[in-house]
Design a protein around this motif. Structure first.
Motif, PDB file in Angstrom:
ATOM      1  N   ALA A  99       0.855  -1.184   0.000  1.00 31.29           N
ATOM      2  CA  ALA A  99       0.000   0.000   0.000  1.00 31.29           C
ATOM      3  C   ALA A  99       0.889   1.231   0.000  1.00 31.29           C
ATOM      4  O   ALA A  99       1.901   1.274   0.697  1.00 31.29           O
ATOM      5  N   LEU A 100       0.516   2.200  -0.814  1.00 33.36           N
ATOM      6  CA  LEU A 100       1.256   3.450  -0.801  1.00 33.36           C
ATOM      7  C   LEU A 100       0.327   4.614  -1.050  1.00 33.36           C
ATOM      8  O   LEU A 100      -0.668   4.501  -1.762  1.00 33.36           O
ATOM      9  N   ALA A 101       0.665   5.720  -0.426  1.00 39.74           N
ATOM     10  CA  ALA A 101      -0.038   6.980  -0.646  1.00 39.74           C
ATOM     11  C   ALA A 101       0.952   7.896  -1.343  1.00 39.74           C
ATOM     12  O   ALA A 101       2.131   7.969  -0.967  1.00 39.74           O
ATOM     13  N   ALA A 102       0.471   8.569  -2.380  1.00 39.54           N
ATOM     14  CA  ALA A 102       1.340   9.453  -3.145  1.00 39.54           C
ATOM     15  C   ALA A 102       0.583  10.711  -3.524  1.00 39.54           C
ATOM     16  O   ALA A 102      -0.656  10.723  -3.555  1.00 39.54           O
ATOM     17  N   SER A 103       1.326  11.752  -3.819  1.00 37.39           N
ATOM     18  CA  SER A 103       0.701  12.960  -4.338  1.00 37.39           C
ATOM     19  C   SER A 103       0.251  12.677  -5.770  1.00 37.39           C
ATOM     20  O   SER A 103       0.710  11.714  -6.396  1.00 37.39           O
ATOM     21  N   THR A 104      -0.632  13.494  -6.276  1.00 32.70           N
ATOM     22  CA  THR A 104      -1.141  13.268  -7.631  1.00 32.70           C
ATOM     23  C   THR A 104      -0.060  13.449  -8.690  1.00 32.70           C
ATOM     24  O   THR A 104      -0.241  13.000  -9.819  1.00 32.70           O
ATOM     25  N   ASP A 105       1.062  14.056  -8.325  1.00 37.32           N
ATOM     26  CA  ASP A 105       2.157  14.176  -9.287  1.00 37.32           C
ATOM     27  C   ASP A 105       3.232  13.107  -9.105  1.00 37.32           C
ATOM     28  O   ASP A 105       4.299  13.177  -9.703  1.00 37.32           O
ATOM     29  N   GLY A 106       2.945  12.087  -8.264  1.00 42.30           N
ATOM     30  CA  GLY A 106       3.812  10.921  -8.192  1.00 42.30           C
ATOM     31  C   GLY A 106       4.868  10.918  -7.116  1.00 42.30           C
ATOM     32  O   GLY A 106       5.769  10.079  -7.138  1.00 42.30           O
ATOM     33  N   LEU A 107       4.770  11.813  -6.142  1.00 40.06           N
ATOM     34  CA  LEU A 107       5.730  11.814  -5.042  1.00 40.06           C
ATOM     35  C   LEU A 107       5.157  11.018  -3.869  1.00 40.06           C
ATOM     36  O   LEU A 107       4.002  11.201  -3.491  1.00 40.06           O
ATOM     37  N   ILE A 108       5.963  10.155  -3.281  1.00 44.52           N
ATOM     38  CA  ILE A 108       5.496   9.304  -2.193  1.00 44.52           C
ATOM     39  C   ILE A 108       5.232  10.140  -0.946  1.00 44.52           C
ATOM     40  O   ILE A 108       6.064  10.950  -0.540  1.00 44.52           O
ATOM     41  N   VAL A 109       4.073   9.897  -0.347  1.00 44.02           N
ATOM     42  CA  VAL A 109       3.754  10.470   0.955  1.00 44.02           C
ATOM     43  C   VAL A 109       4.167   9.457   2.026  1.00 44.02           C
ATOM     44  O   VAL A 109       4.874   9.794   2.968  1.00 44.02           O
ATOM     45  N   ALA A 110       3.712   8.218   1.878  1.00 43.75           N
ATOM     46  CA  ALA A 110       4.076   7.127   2.786  1.00 43.75           C
ATOM     47  C   ALA A 110       3.883   5.822   2.034  1.00 43.75           C
ATOM     48  O   ALA A 110       3.055   5.743   1.119  1.00 43.75           O
ATOM     49  N   GLN A 111       4.629   4.797   2.434  1.00 43.21           N
ATOM     50  CA  GLN A 111       4.508   3.514   1.732  1.00 43.21           C
ATOM     51  C   GLN A 111       4.788   2.348   2.652  1.00 43.21           C
ATOM     52  O   GLN A 111       5.577   2.452   3.564  1.00 43.21           O
ATOM     53  N   ASP A 112       4.075   1.271   2.368  1.00 40.94           N
ATOM     54  CA  ASP A 112       4.279  -0.015   3.037  1.00 40.94           C
ATOM     55  C   ASP A 112       4.220  -1.060   1.926  1.00 40.94           C
ATOM     56  O   ASP A 112       3.207  -1.706   1.718  1.00 40.94           O
TER      57      ASP A 112
END
Length: 156
Positions: free
Chosen positions: A27-40
């Protein structure tokens, strides 16, 4: 960028999601321009997945616009070995989930939508807050000193 405290909140949400849905492999959360916010995402190159998510999001937004289906909500891709699901997460982020082929897709959507909404709230709230830098300390002003008289006052 998302402040450190909010990144921790997002990562906690990703980990809780993976605990609730055992057939999720990442699972990963990213900004709409493709930068990672957090990831597992153990064993997966998260930066590449975030960049590909942004590209797929761009195509998905154009598709929903071109067909009059409204704003983007989610994208589901099924491969031979499993699923990739992307969900809107507020106004400036997306949640991408990787799942095994045996997953219950209804449960994937239910949990993904809920987690996307929670992550969106955290990310949007962090971005809505104006960054208020702490002002530098004001220099201490010394008490005003009047000049000394060098001549005695006139006595008239």
């Amino acid at each position: 960028m998302v402040p450190e405290a909010e990144v921790k909140d997002v990562l906690d949400e990703l980990q809780r999601l993976r605990a609730r849905v055992p057939l999720l492999t990442g699972a990963l959360a990213a900004s709409t321009d493709g930068l990672i916010v957090a990831q597992d995402t153990p064993g997966i190159e998260a930066e590449g997945v975030a960049a590909l998510t942004a590209a797929a999001l761009g195509v998905s937004i154009r598709m929903t616009d071109a067909t009059g289906r409204g704003g983007f909500r989610e994208l589901l891709i099924r491969g031979e070995s499993g699923y990739i699901a992307t969900y809107a997460a507020g106004s400036s982020a997306v949640l991408t989930l990787l799942a095994e082929d045996r997953i219950n897709v209804g449960r994937l959507h239910l949990e993904g939508r809920r987690a996307g909404a929670r992550i969106g709230e955290v990310v949007d709230a962090a971005q809505d807050r104006p960054d208020r830098p702490v002002p530098p300390p004001r220099p201490q002003q010394s008490p005003r000193v009047l000049p000394r008289r060098t001549t005695p006052p006139d006595a008239t």
